[in-house]
Design an enzyme around this catalytic site. Sequence first.
Site, short mmCIF file in Angstrom:
data_model
loop_
_atom_site.label_atom_id
_atom_site.label_comp_id
_atom_site.label_asym_id
_atom_site.label_seq_id
_atom_site.Cartn_x
_atom_site.Cartn_y
_atom_site.Cartn_z
CG ASP A 84 38.09 37.01 40.77
OD1 ASP A 84 38.02 37.03 42.01
OD2 ASP A 84 38.81 36.22 40.13
CD GLU A 112 39.22 39.81 44.62
OE1 GLU A 112 39.16 39.19 45.69
OE2 GLU A 112 39.19 39.25 43.50
#
Length: 716
Positions: free
Chosen positions: A343, A379
């Site tokens: 993330d 990401e």
Amino acid sequence: MDLWPGQPFPLGATYDGAGTNFSLFSAVAERVELWLFDENGAVERMALPETTAQCWHGYAPGVAPGQRYGYRVFGPWAPERGHRCNPSKLLLDPYAKAIEGEVRWSPAVLPYRPDAPDRPSESDSAPFVPRSIVVNPFFDWGNDRPPRTPAHDTVLYEAHVRGLTARHPDVPEPLRGTYAGLAHPVAIEHLKRLGVTAVELLPVHHFVHDAHLVDRGLRNYWGYSSIGYFAPHDEYAAGGRAGQQVAEFKGMVRALHGAGIEVILDVVYNHTAEGNHLGPMLSFKGIDNLSYYRTVADDPRYYMDYTGCGNSLNMRHPHVLQLIMDSLRYWVLEMHVDGFRFDLAAALARELHDVDRLSAFFDLIQQDPVVSQVKLIAEPWDLGDGGYQVGNFPPVWSEWNGRFRDGVRDYWRGADEALGDFACRLTGSPDLYGGSVRRPWASINFVTAHDGFTLRDLVSYEHKHNEANREEGRDGEDHNRSWNCGAEGPTDDRGIEALRARQQRNLLATLFLSQGIPMLLAGDELGRTQRGNNNAYCQDNEVSWIDWPAADLELLDVTRRLIRLRAEEPVFRRGRWLEGRRAGATDVAWFRPDGSEMRESDWKTGFAKSLGVFLNGDAIGARDPRGEEIRGASFYLVFNAHSDAVSFRLPPLPAGSAASSMGPPSEPASPAGTPSWSVVLDTASPSTEAGAWRAEAQAELKVEGRSLLVLRRIDA
């Protein structure tokens, strides 16, 4: 109980069959107390007797799995210098392998006095915070083996442990929404029949339900608020929370591996649940704030925030890097997971201020003999300056390709000047990844993800409808690149409903026929809706959970057909870049509706929304593991994003031309042995079976508005 000296490593609580070794890093601690709790809450407290290399440690004979514990750290309280030690606060072990309980929000969990933030709170937080748990490391893995699916063969399925089975009528009720529920044969059978090769699970590291959500009667559904990087979240366990969640998670992985399905974890190493300088003290902040967190250089009472969540882990500190690498290795070696999706990964690359492509974290990943061998997905952005880093990660990484999402959405909603970008996305985004040593699988292609509209909502709403989040519409993306097909939300108009169904098929077909690694959002194959909510991070309820009884079975069938087609035909999952014309072969060619090849000027025509694409299965240019040349069928893809039907003339394919250059449009087809095209999929007619009809080369076909046609070359 008297503690023995014990060992400084490994960090955390380590059971050896006769007792447990406890070890905690802190560079600022002056004293560390270990508190042991029984099941009734009675406590036994003792100081860790030894310090080695800034690790406080001791061995507790007789302490066994299931033991609840926490730490109290005595040291400096000087927020202006970045130090926040407060022994009134019971702290979680950063290396805890299991955690039990939730934070009960009270002023006692704050390290400071609410009326005087520079003064330490003396309220005991123990009644209000979770406990670390000693776990049993032993587990019968049987014949478990990692599937090791090659990257270019991978099909990802982004799923939520609770949301996948919480409403599944065929999963026993006690197991719904749990690790055991995901391991249930019914859930695994769905994944196998769908054809996905890996589940990418939203965060399962132990996380916190934030105070502002609890105050509004909501919950942290997505889980991007980690506090335990070694502990599977206890609320997803059906069999108990006092360490049983570890064995249940392992059992889930073993069951999925038995079905040939990999397990990839969405991990949040960029920030923790402790928030900013006004946030709670649960673990890292009270152990060694200045080591664990990135603080403002000239005023360390405040935190650097590259994530929008209040803090950022200090990737410049060796013990933070050690924590993350130890965590990653633990999940691979002990929990048998197959990879990670990081993330806001750009935040991990920040050593000074700018995103550093060669930061220490990525160097550590590259050289690690365990972590470098699993699937690594970034990401590739964060919220700081210069944080959008799509295309800039190291060669062993794949990246969520936000450009694919945007380009494909724009094309199918009919945006002008979208054709050239659409062609780039279809071929694996070579403009982003092709100029280096990276391969098409560097691109994780997705049209929808947990963050945003579902596929059904993408074609049903043009505006977000996030009222259930109780933030007065301030949350969620406003520019969704969505189109509601003529009405906002639910409608009785059959024409609009038919168009929405076709658009879903168009988007799915584009996803699975593009080069790169496709990622399907769980439930999109079933027509799942969130009622227009494009930020359901706090909706741990029917808004987010898959409604299995309401499944769109026709859409499910189309999705299965597409994934099966991709698996069977190597031309859709190439390991190398398409090159166009080259000596002796053409691997890809682009055509206008009139059957002539695209010219440079055609790509710049703003109103152009139709395209034919030839993919040559005899010019893949790769070899299989045994060294044999990979060959497959050739295909012609017809894309029509116009609102009206368009006539397409199929290009000429002279006999024997499969491995040769495509002839000019004026070249006549050979009267004998002329190849033809057989229908595989028509998104305007999903009931049409593969092979239901054929068309000769240079035949003219009427392609319905907003539809996609897949044709397979059939040699006479």
